[in-house]
Structure formats: structure tokens, C-alpha cells
Design an enzyme around this catalytic site. Structure first.
Site, PDB file in Angstrom:
ATOM      1  N   TYR A  38      -4.135  -8.092  14.902  1.00  0.00           N
ATOM      2  CA  TYR A  38      -5.399  -8.073  15.470  1.00  0.00           C
ATOM      3  C   TYR A  38      -6.566  -9.021  15.507  1.00  0.00           C
ATOM      4  CZ  TYR A  38      -4.180  -3.298  17.492  1.00  0.00           C
ATOM      5  OH  TYR A  38      -3.782  -2.258  17.936  1.00  0.00           O
ATOM      6  N   ASN A  62      -2.457   1.580  16.027  1.00  0.00           N
ATOM      7  CA  ASN A  62      -2.745   1.371  17.463  1.00  0.00           C
ATOM      8  C   ASN A  62      -3.255   2.464  17.950  1.00  0.00           C
ATOM      9  OD1 ASN A  62      -0.342   2.630  18.701  1.00  0.00           O
ATOM     10  ND2 ASN A  62       0.598   0.941  17.352  1.00  0.00           N
ATOM     11  N   ILE A  89       0.812  -1.100   0.050  1.00  0.00           N
ATOM     12  CA  ILE A  89       0.125   0.004  -0.216  1.00  0.00           C
ATOM     13  C   ILE A  89       0.910   1.277  -0.083  1.00  0.00           C
ATOM     14  CG2 ILE A  89      -0.279   0.286   2.560  1.00  0.00           C
ATOM     15  CD1 ILE A  89      -3.356   0.870   2.129  1.00  0.00           C
ATOM     16  N   GLY A 106       3.852  -4.872  10.921  1.00  0.00           N
ATOM     17  CA  GLY A 106       2.695  -4.949   9.712  1.00  0.00           C
ATOM     18  C   GLY A 106       2.597  -3.756   8.950  1.00  0.00           C
ATOM     19  N   VAL A 107       1.454  -3.453   8.412  1.00  0.00           N
ATOM     20  CA  VAL A 107       1.197  -2.208   7.440  1.00  0.00           C
ATOM     21  C   VAL A 107       1.709  -0.960   8.257  1.00  0.00           C
ATOM     22  CG1 VAL A 107      -1.148  -1.860   7.896  1.00  0.00           C
ATOM     23  CG2 VAL A 107       0.016  -1.454   5.697  1.00  0.00           C
ATOM     24  N   ASP A 108       1.454  -0.757   9.428  1.00  0.00           N
ATOM     25  CA  ASP A 108       1.728   0.457  10.206  1.00  0.00           C
ATOM     26  C   ASP A 108       3.248   0.530  10.194  1.00  0.00           C
ATOM     27  OD1 ASP A 108       1.557   2.590  11.997  1.00  0.00           O
ATOM     28  OD2 ASP A 108       1.195   1.492  13.709  1.00  0.00           O
ATOM     29  N   SER A 131      -7.474  -5.150  10.947  1.00  0.00           N
ATOM     30  CA  SER A 131      -7.552  -5.925  11.947  1.00  0.00           C
ATOM     31  C   SER A 131      -7.383  -7.437  11.430  1.00  0.00           C
ATOM     32  CB  SER A 131      -8.861  -5.927  12.457  1.00  0.00           C
ATOM     33  OG  SER A 131      -9.057  -4.729  13.433  1.00  0.00           O
ATOM     34  N   THR A 132      -6.955  -7.580  10.121  1.00  0.00           N
ATOM     35  CA  THR A 132      -6.753  -9.095   9.920  1.00  0.00           C
ATOM     36  C   THR A 132      -5.410  -9.640  10.085  1.00  0.00           C
ATOM     37  OG1 THR A 132      -6.019  -8.597   7.424  1.00  0.00           O
ATOM     38  CG2 THR A 132      -8.513  -8.747   8.165  1.00  0.00           C
TER      39      THR A 132
HETATM   40  N1  AR6 Z   1       0.520  -2.991   2.304  1.00  0.00           N
HETATM   41  C1  AR6 Z   1      -0.611  -3.617   2.405  1.00  0.00           C
HETATM   42  N2  AR6 Z   1      -1.135  -4.725   3.414  1.00  0.00           N
HETATM   43  C2  AR6 Z   1      -0.011  -4.857   4.367  1.00  0.00           C
HETATM   44  C3  AR6 Z   1       1.389  -4.419   4.309  1.00  0.00           C
HETATM   45  C4  AR6 Z   1       1.628  -3.468   3.019  1.00  0.00           C
HETATM   46  N3  AR6 Z   1       2.940  -2.917   3.049  1.00  0.00           N
HETATM   47  N4  AR6 Z   1       2.072  -5.048   5.342  1.00  0.00           N
HETATM   48  C5  AR6 Z   1       1.161  -5.740   5.911  1.00  0.00           C
HETATM   49  N5  AR6 Z   1      -0.240  -5.619   5.284  1.00  0.00           N
HETATM   50  P1  AR6 Z   1      -1.468  -5.571  10.604  1.00  0.00           P
HETATM   51  P2  AR6 Z   1      -3.999  -5.112  12.376  1.00  0.00           P
HETATM   52  C6  AR6 Z   1      -1.434  -6.357   5.691  1.00  0.00           C
HETATM   53  O1  AR6 Z   1      -1.313  -6.674  11.276  1.00  0.00           O
HETATM   54  O2  AR6 Z   1      -4.239  -6.400  12.102  1.00  0.00           O
HETATM   55  C7  AR6 Z   1       0.579  -3.024  14.193  1.00  0.00           C
HETATM   56  O3  AR6 Z   1       1.642  -3.270  14.778  1.00  0.00           O
HETATM   57  C8  AR6 Z   1      -1.220  -7.728   6.563  1.00  0.00           C
HETATM   58  O4  AR6 Z   1      -0.797  -8.641   5.495  1.00  0.00           O
HETATM   59  O5  AR6 Z   1      -0.744  -4.757   9.845  1.00  0.00           O
HETATM   60  O6  AR6 Z   1      -5.018  -4.046  12.123  1.00  0.00           O
HETATM   61  C9  AR6 Z   1      -0.206  -1.669  14.604  1.00  0.00           C
HETATM   62  O7  AR6 Z   1       0.593  -0.736  15.293  1.00  0.00           O
HETATM   63  C10 AR6 Z   1      -2.716  -7.786   6.931  1.00  0.00           C
HETATM   64  O8  AR6 Z   1      -3.529  -8.446   5.845  1.00  0.00           O
HETATM   65  O9  AR6 Z   1      -2.836  -4.529  11.319  1.00  0.00           O
HETATM   66  C11 AR6 Z   1      -1.204  -2.368  15.449  1.00  0.00           C
HETATM   67  O10 AR6 Z   1      -0.591  -2.438  16.829  1.00  0.00           O
HETATM   68  C12 AR6 Z   1      -3.179  -6.472   6.986  1.00  0.00           C
HETATM   69  O11 AR6 Z   1      -2.157  -5.499   6.476  1.00  0.00           O
HETATM   70  C13 AR6 Z   1      -1.545  -3.626  14.925  1.00  0.00           C
HETATM   71  O12 AR6 Z   1      -0.483  -4.162  14.077  1.00  0.00           O
HETATM   72  C14 AR6 Z   1      -3.488  -5.842   8.469  1.00  0.00           C
HETATM   73  O13 AR6 Z   1      -2.390  -6.334   9.553  1.00  0.00           O
HETATM   74  C15 AR6 Z   1      -2.548  -3.620  14.140  1.00  0.00           C
HETATM   75  O14 AR6 Z   1      -3.088  -4.789  13.783  1.00  0.00           O
END
Ligand code: AR6
Length: 177
Positions: free
Chosen positions: A128, A30, A17, A38-40, A124-125
Site C-alpha cells: 500500500y 484488504n 508476526i 505480504g503479512v496477510d 500500509s507500509t
Molecule cells: N510478519 C511481520 N511483518 C510482515 C510479515 C510477517 N510475516 N510479512 C510482511 N510483513 P503488506 P500493506 C511486513 O504489503 O502495505 C496484502 O496483499 C512488510 O514487510 O503486507 O498494508 C493485503 O491483502 C511490511 O512492512 O501490507 C492487501 O491487499 C508490512 O508487513 C495489501 O497487501 C506491511 O506490508 C496490504 O498492504
């Protein structure tokens, strides 16, 4: 507006993204807006961690289901809209309503700032733990409902990081569209 018209403004993509050239990318953050994995983590690295953290610190955190905006800094996107998804327990603790609120609030904030193209990750997937298919249904239902009422948002891109998630989301889309 018909369902088909709304779906014509929605795109599903596989990839990172942080690379997308849209007006706003949504971050799955968060509640402290402190950065994370992750994406964050990917968004913070690509935008420039120091400057994005400084901007986030001024926002005073973000409640689950709400959304707040910062500049996109080094991203192609002009804005980052930080939203906080629910941690999934069993689906009976308000998780669907909170997840739906993330998508709606992010689009409201986008519209308030004149953003016409918005990209979402699968909120959240990951860490979370929200089951993917259930989360994707909430995402699609909320966004199609919003777009039907808000022509000012021209295009929404759902970005899936992995191939399996992308294929799975396409199957859910084909069922709903
Ligand atoms: N581009 C698009 N999607 C992505 C990318 C990317 N570069 N990297 C990961 N994903 P998550 P949550 C997908 O864990 O569940 C963080 O530590 C990943 O495969 O990023 O909402 C925050 O600080 C998954 O499908 O977010 C919070 O503490 C999706 O993004 C916590 O994680 C969401 O996974 C939030 O958890």
C-alpha cells in the site's frame, strides 16, 4: 499516565508476526478480506488458509480504517484482528487519519474481546506504499494515546519484518519516548 509508563507497555521486535504468542495479532488486510500477499498471506498460511478464508467470508468485508475479528485458528494467537490500511497517494487524501483509525479500531476490538496483548505489523507500509517513517509516527502516536486511556490493554508489540525497518522504528521511538 506518563509517557514513560505508556512506553513501558510497548515492545518493538524484528521477526515474523505469525509466531508471536499474544492474545491477538493484527493483519494488514484488504477490504474484501480475501487474503493476499505480504503479512496477510503469511497469516493466512500459518492460521490455515481454508478455515481462515471461511471465517473471513462471513464478515462481509471491512472498510478502510475499520477492524474485524476472527479466531486465530492454528496461530499461537487466540484472535486475528483484520484491519484495512489506506493505499498511500500523497498524504493529502485522509491517509494519516485512516491509518490512525486502523490502530485505534484494532485496539478497540481487542479490548471488546478481552485481549490484553496485541501485536501489530507495519500497516500500509508494504504493497500500500505508505512512507515508513510517517506511518510509524502515526502508529506510535495513536497507540500511545490509546494505551494512556486503556489500562486493560497490557502490552502492544510492534513487529517489523526487516532489520532496516526495525532499526528505523527504534530511532523514531527514541525520538518520541
Ligand atoms: N510478519 C511481520 N511483518 C510482515 C510479515 C510477517 N510475516 N510479512 C510482511 N510483513 P503488506 P500493506 C511486513 O504489503 O502495505 C496484502 O496483499 C512488510 O514487510 O503486507 O498494508 C493485503 O491483502 C511490511 O512492512 O501490507 C492487501 O491487499 C508490512 O508487513 C495489501 O497487501 C506491511 O506490508 C496490504 O498492504
Amino acid at each position: 499516565m506518563s509517557t514513560a509508563d505508556v512506553w513501558s507497555r510497548i515492545e518493538l521486535r524484528q521477526g515474523d508476526i505469525t509466531r508471536l504468542d499474544v492474545d491477538a495479532v493484527v493483519n494488514a488486510a484488504n477490504s474484501r478480506l480475501a487474503g493476499g500477499g505480504g503479512v496477510d498471506g503469511a497469516i493466512h498460511r500459518a492460521a490455515g488458509a481454508a478455515q481462515l478464508q471461511a471465517a473471513c467470508r462471513k464478515l462481509g468485508g471491512c472498510a478502510t480504517g475499520d477492524a474485524k475479528l476472527t479466531p486465530g485458528f492454528n496461530l499461537p494467537a487466540r484472535y486475528i484482528i483484520h484491519t484495512v490500511g489506506p493505499v498511500y497517494r500523497d498524504g493529502r487524501h485522509g491517509e494519516p487519519e485512516l491509518l490512525s483509525s486502523c490502530y485505534r479500531r484494532a485496539l478497540e476490538v481487542a479490548a471488546e474481546h478481552g485481549a490484553r496483548t496485541v501485536a501489530f505489523p507495519a500497516i500500509s507500509t508494504g504493497v500500500y506504499g505508505y512512507p515508513f517513517e510517517a506511518a510509524t509516527r502515526v502508529a506510535f502516536e495513536t497507540v500511545t494515546g490509546f494505551l494512556a486511556e486503556h489500562p486493560e490493554i497490557e502490552r502492544v508489540v510492534f513487529v517489523f519484518f526487516g532489520r532496516d525497518d526495525y532499526e528505523h522504528a527504534r530511532a523514531v521511538r527514541d525520538e518520541l519516548a
